[in-house]
Design a protein around this motif. Structure first.
Motif, PDB file in Angstrom:
ATOM      1  N   SER A   1     -32.081 -19.273  28.303  1.00  0.00           N
ATOM      2  CA  SER A   1     -31.364 -18.049  28.180  1.00  0.00           C
ATOM      3  C   SER A   1     -31.982 -16.888  29.193  1.00  0.00           C
ATOM      4  CB  SER A   1     -31.182 -17.535  26.839  1.00  0.00           C
ATOM      5  OG  SER A   1     -32.358 -16.984  26.477  1.00  0.00           O
TER       6      SER A   1
ATOM      7  N   THR B   1     -21.825 -16.143  28.845  1.00  0.00           N
ATOM      8  CA  THR B   1     -22.344 -14.851  29.370  1.00  0.00           C
ATOM      9  C   THR B   1     -21.352 -14.159  30.400  1.00  0.00           C
ATOM     10  OG1 THR B   1     -24.015 -13.781  30.362  1.00  0.00           O
ATOM     11  CG2 THR B   1     -23.709 -16.061  30.866  1.00  0.00           C
ATOM     12  N   ASP B   2     -21.470 -12.667  30.122  1.00  0.00           N
ATOM     13  CA  ASP B   2     -20.577 -11.953  31.019  1.00  0.00           C
ATOM     14  C   ASP B   2     -21.535 -12.248  32.597  1.00  0.00           C
ATOM     15  OD1 ASP B   2     -23.130 -10.300  30.569  1.00  0.00           O
ATOM     16  OD2 ASP B   2     -21.947  -8.490  30.312  1.00  0.00           O
ATOM     17  N   GLU B   3     -22.609 -12.615  32.489  1.00  0.00           N
ATOM     18  CA  GLU B   3     -23.050 -12.824  33.811  1.00  0.00           C
ATOM     19  C   GLU B   3     -22.437 -13.587  34.610  1.00  0.00           C
ATOM     20  OE1 GLU B   3     -27.504 -13.178  33.755  1.00  0.00           O
ATOM     21  OE2 GLU B   3     -27.726 -11.984  32.262  1.00  0.00           O
TER      22      GLU B   3
ATOM     23  N   TYR C   1     -30.156 -18.817  36.171  1.00  0.00           N
ATOM     24  CA  TYR C   1     -29.584 -18.718  34.797  1.00  0.00           C
ATOM     25  C   TYR C   1     -27.993 -18.559  34.661  1.00  0.00           C
ATOM     26  CZ  TYR C   1     -27.918 -16.685  30.574  1.00  0.00           C
ATOM     27  OH  TYR C   1     -27.055 -16.566  29.249  1.00  0.00           O
TER      28      TYR C   1
ATOM     29  N   ASN D   1     -24.884  -8.165  26.705  1.00  0.00           N
ATOM     30  CA  ASN D   1     -26.161  -8.191  25.990  1.00  0.00           C
ATOM     31  C   ASN D   1     -26.125  -7.954  24.797  1.00  0.00           C
ATOM     32  OD1 ASN D   1     -26.564  -7.698  28.885  1.00  0.00           O
ATOM     33  ND2 ASN D   1     -28.693  -7.764  28.422  1.00  0.00           N
TER      34      ASN D   1
ATOM     35  N   PHE E   1     -35.605  -7.497  26.995  1.00  0.00           N
ATOM     36  CA  PHE E   1     -35.686  -5.965  27.212  1.00  0.00           C
ATOM     37  C   PHE E   1     -36.242  -5.336  25.879  1.00  0.00           C
ATOM     38  CE2 PHE E   1     -33.958  -2.036  28.322  1.00  0.00           C
ATOM     39  CZ  PHE E   1     -35.026  -1.204  28.748  1.00  0.00           C
TER      40      PHE E   1
ATOM     41  N   ARG F   1     -39.119  -6.506  23.739  1.00  0.00           N
ATOM     42  CA  ARG F   1     -40.510  -6.221  24.460  1.00  0.00           C
ATOM     43  C   ARG F   1     -41.018  -4.860  24.453  1.00  0.00           C
ATOM     44  NH1 ARG F   1     -42.163  -6.863  31.161  1.00  0.00           N
ATOM     45  NH2 ARG F   1     -44.044  -7.279  30.414  1.00  0.00           N
TER      46      ARG F   1
ATOM     47  N   LYS G   1     -42.510  -1.554  29.883  1.00  0.00           N
ATOM     48  CA  LYS G   1     -42.297  -1.665  31.081  1.00  0.00           C
ATOM     49  C   LYS G   1     -40.742  -1.744  31.606  1.00  0.00           C
ATOM     50  CE  LYS G   1     -46.606  -3.713  31.683  1.00  0.00           C
ATOM     51  NZ  LYS G   1     -47.268  -2.869  30.533  1.00  0.00           N
TER      52      LYS G   1
ATOM     53  N   TYR H   1     -38.017  -2.251  34.642  1.00  0.00           N
ATOM     54  CA  TYR H   1     -38.020  -2.854  35.978  1.00  0.00           C
ATOM     55  C   TYR H   1     -37.311  -1.979  36.902  1.00  0.00           C
ATOM     56  CZ  TYR H   1     -38.540  -7.591  33.992  1.00  0.00           C
ATOM     57  OH  TYR H   1     -39.095  -8.577  33.371  1.00  0.00           O
TER      58      TYR H   1
ATOM     59  N   ARG I   1     -26.685  -2.163  31.280  1.00  0.00           N
ATOM     60  CA  ARG I   1     -26.159  -3.248  30.428  1.00  0.00           C
ATOM     61  C   ARG I   1     -25.320  -2.921  29.174  1.00  0.00           C
ATOM     62  NH1 ARG I   1     -27.897  -5.262  34.383  1.00  0.00           N
ATOM     63  NH2 ARG I   1     -29.022  -7.038  34.552  1.00  0.00           N
TER      64      ARG I   1
ATOM     65  N   ASN J   1     -31.105   0.987  31.521  1.00  0.00           N
ATOM     66  CA  ASN J   1     -32.288   0.773  31.128  1.00  0.00           C
ATOM     67  C   ASN J   1     -33.034   1.929  30.722  1.00  0.00           C
ATOM     68  OD1 ASN J   1     -31.505  -1.860  31.245  1.00  0.00           O
ATOM     69  ND2 ASN J   1     -32.541  -2.213  32.967  1.00  0.00           N
TER      70      ASN J   1
ATOM     71  N   ARG K   1     -36.618  -7.108  39.260  1.00  0.00           N
ATOM     72  CA  ARG K   1     -36.350  -8.495  39.325  1.00  0.00           C
ATOM     73  C   ARG K   1     -35.565  -8.768  40.486  1.00  0.00           C
ATOM     74  NH1 ARG K   1     -32.285  -9.767  34.182  1.00  0.00           N
ATOM     75  NH2 ARG K   1     -34.415  -9.947  33.101  1.00  0.00           N
TER      76      ARG K   1
ATOM     77  N   HIS L   1     -31.546  -8.558  41.139  1.00  0.00           N
ATOM     78  CA  HIS L   1     -31.259  -7.902  39.826  1.00  0.00           C
ATOM     79  C   HIS L   1     -29.806  -7.394  39.798  1.00  0.00           C
ATOM     80  CE1 HIS L   1     -33.299  -4.906  36.614  1.00  0.00           C
ATOM     81  NE2 HIS L   1     -32.096  -5.432  36.093  1.00  0.00           N
TER      82      HIS L   1
HETATM   83  O1  DAU Z   1     -25.485 -10.113  29.738  1.00  0.00           O
HETATM   84  C1  DAU Z   1     -25.652 -11.138  28.840  1.00  0.00           C
HETATM   85  C2  DAU Z   1     -27.212 -11.531  29.343  1.00  0.00           C
HETATM   86  O2  DAU Z   1     -28.139 -10.704  28.757  1.00  0.00           O
HETATM   87  C3  DAU Z   1     -27.531 -12.954  28.749  1.00  0.00           C
HETATM   88  O3  DAU Z   1     -26.541 -13.956  29.299  1.00  0.00           O
HETATM   89  C4  DAU Z   1     -28.793 -13.429  28.722  1.00  0.00           C
HETATM   90  O4  DAU Z   1     -29.034 -14.637  28.257  1.00  0.00           O
HETATM   91  C5  DAU Z   1     -29.798 -12.298  28.234  1.00  0.00           C
HETATM   92  O5  DAU Z   1     -31.052 -12.599  28.335  1.00  0.00           O
HETATM   93  C6  DAU Z   1     -29.332 -11.095  28.984  1.00  0.00           C
HETATM   94  O6  DAU Z   1     -29.765 -10.945  30.297  1.00  0.00           O
HETATM   95  P1  DAU Z   1     -30.401  -9.786  30.945  1.00  0.00           P
HETATM   96  O7  DAU Z   1     -31.316 -10.143  32.225  1.00  0.00           O
HETATM   97  O8  DAU Z   1     -29.432  -8.565  31.143  1.00  0.00           O
HETATM   98  O9  DAU Z   1     -31.439  -9.301  29.869  1.00  0.00           O
HETATM   99  P2  DAU Z   1     -33.125  -8.875  29.701  1.00  0.00           P
HETATM  100  O10 DAU Z   1     -33.220  -8.714  28.205  1.00  0.00           O
HETATM  101  O11 DAU Z   1     -33.997  -9.886  30.290  1.00  0.00           O
HETATM  102  O12 DAU Z   1     -32.797  -7.719  30.533  1.00  0.00           O
HETATM  103  C7  DAU Z   1     -32.282  -6.460  30.335  1.00  0.00           C
HETATM  104  C8  DAU Z   1     -32.349  -5.760  31.060  1.00  0.00           C
HETATM  105  O13 DAU Z   1     -33.522  -5.028  31.294  1.00  0.00           O
HETATM  106  C9  DAU Z   1     -32.072  -6.220  32.698  1.00  0.00           C
HETATM  107  O14 DAU Z   1     -31.687  -5.079  33.563  1.00  0.00           O
HETATM  108  C10 DAU Z   1     -33.808  -6.188  33.023  1.00  0.00           C
HETATM  109  C11 DAU Z   1     -34.437  -5.087  32.296  1.00  0.00           C
HETATM  110  N1  DAU Z   1     -35.683  -5.276  31.984  1.00  0.00           N
HETATM  111  C12 DAU Z   1     -35.940  -6.228  31.245  1.00  0.00           C
HETATM  112  C13 DAU Z   1     -37.320  -6.507  30.889  1.00  0.00           C
HETATM  113  C14 DAU Z   1     -37.918  -7.914  30.179  1.00  0.00           C
HETATM  114  C15 DAU Z   1     -36.656  -4.400  32.132  1.00  0.00           C
HETATM  115  O15 DAU Z   1     -36.430  -3.037  32.575  1.00  0.00           O
HETATM  116  N2  DAU Z   1     -38.077  -4.589  31.725  1.00  0.00           N
HETATM  117  C16 DAU Z   1     -38.041  -5.637  30.938  1.00  0.00           C
HETATM  118  O16 DAU Z   1     -39.622  -5.598  30.500  1.00  0.00           O
END
Ligand code: DAU
Ligand code: NAD
Length: 332
Positions: free
Chosen positions: A82, A121-123, A148, A177, A188, A191, A203, A205, A212, A247, A271, A274
């Motif tokens: 995921s 997922t919406d992605e 993914y 999300n 996110f 963490r 942190k 990004y 989201r 974010n 990322r 991104h």
């Molecule tokens: O939209 C649904 C999706 O949401 C799901 O399909 C995925 O399984 C799920 O992981 C999630 O994907 P994201 O990539 O949006 O989620 P993530 O928690 O990894 O990151 C959320 C946002 O935060 C994204 O814009 C990246 C940012 N980020 C992430 C991390 C881990 C940061 O700024 N700092 C971080 O440390």
């Protein structure tokens, strides 16, 4: 009463769904989970033993899947690799689980004529500009960005093909999300909360302008149950709770809730690829199936999530160091 097979039920959203189903319905639940780094049996503690069983196994194992599917009335399919960041480092497990695993389940429900709900997922729709007045709907063209999201898009298309060509009784949902308890610390929100609790700097990004559309995991569960009970076979439903936030705002809100200065975080490298913004139009689910989210106050939902991580260090502590070591290798 009926019996549900929940794949990925030891993961974040799957375990929240299992708790929700056992608390709010009479169903019997069988969880099938491989217990990858993201699966955690402790997320299923305290469930009623007479209505729940756990099977350790892989959704790509067709004999195992066939045996389990024969025993149930419906399959709710959450199991997946995921995490976008991981898919950029090693895409292969994403192809195996998300594509071949979904294929394996589809063949089993086809053989045994069982109801199937595919959690996606919406992605799959790619991303939106910050000022785009449109949101994702079920007719938005697929345009996934990461390994993914492209494997999730592939799995959705398999489901649609199995419905059309073989008459499989399936529905699909694409959700935004999720946040809430039992979410792995690589994601996110957990963490950042656990960084503060562990004395590490949160942190962000890039610039943090990425948006989201947050929904509480319980609202995702109630939506999936609604679709399972009342959805039209072959249809796709988008699940969202009007929770758009960037974010930067979210990380600052977490810091404020935790009594830290709002700027006590650092920017790390962005990322690759991104996605800029996700936004869900869930009017079909609301109007046709009468679903409404309960967690409409994001701040309150975030506060209770912070509290959950404060109270459950025994759950997240063992994952934390390995996760941060992995991120450090990527400069994040
Ligand atoms: O939209 C649904 C999706 O949401 C799901 O399909 C995925 O399984 C799920 O992981 C999630 O994907 P994201 O990539 O949006 O989620 P993530 O928690 O990894 O990151 C959320 C946002 O935060 C994204 O814009 C990246 C940012 N980020 C992430 C991390 C881990 C940061 O700024 N700092 C971080 O440390
Ligand atoms: P997660 O990573 O927390 O959990 C995934 C679970 O699947 C884990 O328990 C893991 O052990 C299990 N699993 C992985 N490979 C397996 C295999 N081959 N066989 C059996 N089990 C396996 O994921 P999550 O965040 O709970 O996401 C669950 C589902 O919801 C996924 O399909 C994801 O695409 C979808 N989704 C997630 C979000 C989100 O915000 N996290 C939003 C929309 C949709």
């Amino acid at each position: 009463m009926s019996t549900l097979l929940v794949t990925g039920g030891a993961g974040f959203i799957g375990s929240n769904f299992v708790h929700y189903v056992l608390e709010n319905t009479e169903h019997y639940v069988i969880v099938l989970d491989k217990l990858t780094y993201a699966g955690n049996l402790n997320s299923l503690e305290g469930l009623p033993a007479n209505r729940f069983e756990f099977v350790h196994g892989d959704i790509t194992n067709s004999d195992l899947v066939d045996n389990l599917v024969q025993r149930v009335d419906a399959v709710v399919h959450y199991a997946a690799e995921s995490h976008n960041d991981n898919s950029l480092v090693d895409p292969r497990p994403f192809l195996d689980t998300n594509i071949v695993g979904t294929y394996t389940l589809l063949e089993a429900v086809r053989r045994h004529n069982k109801r199937f709900h595919h959690v996606s997922t919406d992605e799959v729709y790619g991303d939106l500009e910050l000022d785009d007045p449109n949101k994702f709907t079920s007719t938005t063209p697929y345009n996934p960005s990461s390994p993914y999201s492209s494997t999730k898009a592939a799995s959705d298309l398999l489901v649609r093909a199995w419905v059309r060509s073989f008459g499989v009784q399936a529905t699909i949902s694409n959700c935004s999300n999720n946040y809430g308890p039992y979410q792995h610390v690589e994601k996110f929100i957990p963490r950042q909360i656990t960084n503060v609790l562990a004395g590490l700097t949160p942190k962000l990004y890039g610039t943090g302008e990425n948006v989201r559309d947050w929904i509480h995991a319980d609202d995702h569960s109630s939506a999936v149950l609604t679709i399972l009970n009342n959805g039209t076979i072959g249809e796709t439903y988008l699940i969202g709770a009007d929770g758009e936030r960037n974010n930067k705002d979210v990380i600052e809100e977490i810091l404020e809730i935790m009594g830290q200065p709002r700027d006590a975080y650092e920017h790390v490298i962005d990322r690759p690829g991104h996605d800029l913004r996700y936004a869900i139009d869930s009017s079909r689910l609301r109007e046709e199936l009468g679903w409404t989210p309960k967690y409409v106050d994001f701040h309150q939902g975030l506060q209770s999530t912070v509290q959950w991580y404060m109270d459950n260090e025994a759950w997240w502590g063992p994952q934390k160091q390995a996760t941060e070591t992995r991120y450090a290798e990527q400069g994040q």
